[in-house]
Design an enzyme around this catalytic site. Structure first.
Site, short mmCIF file in Angstrom:
data_model
loop_
_atom_site.label_atom_id
_atom_site.label_comp_id
_atom_site.label_asym_id
_atom_site.label_seq_id
_atom_site.Cartn_x
_atom_site.Cartn_y
_atom_site.Cartn_z
N GLY A 18 17.17 5.20 60.15
CA GLY A 18 16.04 5.49 59.26
C GLY A 18 14.96 6.25 60.02
NE ARG A 28 2.99 18.66 70.51
CZ ARG A 28 2.12 18.12 71.35
NH1 ARG A 28 2.27 16.87 71.74
NH2 ARG A 28 1.10 18.83 71.80
NE ARG A 79 20.28 3.39 58.51
CZ ARG A 79 19.26 3.50 57.65
NH1 ARG A 79 19.43 4.06 56.48
NH2 ARG A 79 18.08 3.01 57.96
CG ASP A 110 19.19 -2.83 65.83
OD1 ASP A 110 19.18 -1.94 64.95
OD2 ASP A 110 19.20 -4.03 65.56
CB THR A 133 13.20 1.28 63.80
OG1 THR A 133 13.16 0.40 62.66
CG2 THR A 133 13.02 0.44 65.05
CG ASP A 135 12.95 -2.20 60.15
OD1 ASP A 135 12.17 -1.75 59.29
OD2 ASP A 135 14.19 -2.20 60.01
CG ASP A 137 14.40 -4.48 63.93
OD1 ASP A 137 14.15 -3.39 64.48
OD2 ASP A 137 15.31 -4.61 63.09
NE ARG A 179 18.40 -2.01 58.06
CZ ARG A 179 19.00 -1.14 57.24
NH1 ARG A 179 19.83 -1.55 56.34
NH2 ARG A 179 18.76 0.14 57.34
CG HIS A 259 12.43 4.84 51.10
ND1 HIS A 259 12.98 4.07 50.11
CD2 HIS A 259 13.34 4.88 52.10
CE1 HIS A 259 14.18 3.69 50.47
NE2 HIS A 259 14.43 4.16 51.68
CB ILE A 260 5.34 4.83 49.79
CG1 ILE A 260 5.68 5.55 48.49
CG2 ILE A 260 3.87 5.05 50.17
CD1 ILE A 260 4.92 5.04 47.28
O1 F6P Z 1 15.38 0.28 59.29
C1 F6P Z 1 14.35 0.94 58.70
C2 F6P Z 1 14.34 0.72 57.22
O2 F6P Z 1 13.27 1.46 56.68
C3 F6P Z 1 14.29 -0.72 56.77
O3 F6P Z 1 13.00 -1.24 56.80
C4 F6P Z 1 14.87 -0.62 55.40
O4 F6P Z 1 15.52 -1.82 55.05
C5 F6P Z 1 15.89 0.45 55.54
O5 F6P Z 1 15.52 1.22 56.64
C6 F6P Z 1 16.04 1.33 54.34
O6 F6P Z 1 17.10 2.17 54.58
P1 F6P Z 1 17.47 3.48 53.76
O7 F6P Z 1 16.75 4.60 54.40
O8 F6P Z 1 18.92 3.62 53.95
O9 F6P Z 1 17.04 3.26 52.36
#
Ligand code: F6P
Length: 329
Positions: A18, A28, A79, A110, A133, A135, A137, A179, A259-260
């Protein structure tokens, strides 16, 4: 910075998984720091998909001009399921070597590091990671690129929701990304003054949530914001709203920010992180390091072996969970 006998002359760089705000800043820095130290940098498009199909081109200083302020990634990301195949990885490394690529910098999460780790263990192809990321995490680093921007984006949204929630005396469930990890939700919940925060790391029953909303009403708070982490899959907030209504006659509006959170201009913090991590990654590679991620601990960059980054030992702060409850009272 270059070690006299470094074998690294040309490095590849890609973004994977993501996207996250700050990836462009890191890119950059990889390009500009690399060029400043006499390296060639190949920008690979669409993550590992581009790597296995040799979709790359030489970057110059100008190719990364004016991107530090942009979200997303100019290289695009992906991915890539094919990269799970050993034979595909072997062929990809062979082609990369033939093209003169001496090592690869991977900006991703990861899952992307698991792939990078295999390039090293199977083929001794030098790889260094930059944690990109939202997240947050990844073990071994206190910060990942994009987390700060995502939290700020979500808090912006909550501030707006609060206006309308308060005007109508409504309860809102605001679902945030992450996630299966609650880092975004916890920071957003505290920063947005939520009445309740629902995290994957902490079991909380619908009855408890209902009780918190009723307690708030009892105390004279006529509107409430519940921040909920998406968990394994987005959409849990809809089910929760359903249950709150069916079992407790509590009407809750749902807002899935989605996604915002991942878009928009990176915060100053993410730009700085990306810049520092990008340069450190190049420096590490030229100095013979591989199979490591650049992390930050305190105000210092550190190198963390990939195997440690995927251990999921990063723990959510229990004291902050407790603080959030106290502050919601
Ligand atoms: O891992 C980053 C993330 O934005 C998570 O927070 C979310 O669950 C996932 O990706 C969404 O994935 P996609 O871009 O495939 O909708």
């Amino acid at each position: 910075m270059k070690k006299k006998h470094s074998k690294i002359r040309t490095i590849g760089v890609l973004c994977s998984g993501g996207d996250s705000p700050g990836m462009n800043a890191a890119l950059r820095a990889v390009v500009r720091y690399g060029i400043a130290h006499d390296l060639k940098v190949l920008g690979i498009t669409k993550g590992y998909t581009g790597f296995i199909h040799q979709h790359w081109e030489m970057m110059d200083r100008k190719s990364v001009a004016n991107i530090i302020l942009r979200g997303g990634t100019i290289l695009k990301t992906d991915r890539c399921l094919d990269f799970h195949k050993k034979s595909v990885r072997a062929r990809a490394v062979k082609k990369a070597r033939e093209a003169g690529m001496d090592g690869l910098i991977v900006i991703g999460g990861d899952g992307s590091f698991r792939g990078a780790h295999l390039l090293w263990t199977e083929h001794r192809f030098p790889v260094v990671g930059i944690p990109g990321t939202i997240d947050n995490d990844i073990s071994g680093t206190e910060a990942t690129l994009g987390f700060d921007t995502a939290v700020n984006n979500a808090i912006d949204a909550i501030d707006k929701i609060r206006d309308t929630a308060s005007a109508h005396e409504r309860t809102f469930i605001v679902e945030v990304m992450g996630r299966n990890s609650g880092y975004i939700a916890l920071d957003v919940g505290i920063g947005g003054g939520a009445e309740a925060i629902i995290l994957p790391e902490e079991k909380i029953s619908v009855a408890d949530i209902a009780q918190r909303v009723l307690d708030a009403i009892h105390k004279g708070k006529m509107s409430s914001i519940i921040v909920m982490a998406e968990g394994r899959k987005s959409g849990g907030s809809m089910r929760l709203a359903d249950e709150l209504w069916k079992k407790y006659k509590i009407e809750a509006k749902v807002c899935i920010i989605g996604h915002i959170q991942r878009g928009g201009s990176p915060t100053a913090r993410d730009r700085l992180l990306g810049s520092v991590m990008g340069a450190k990654a190049v420096h590490a590679m030229v100095n013979g390091r591989s199979d490591v991620m650049v992390g930050v601990v305190g105000d210092r960059e550190v190198l963390v072996p990939f195997v440690k980054t995927v251990q999921r030992s990063q723990k959510i702060r229990k004291d902050l969970i407790e603080l959030a409850k106290d502050l919601a009272n």
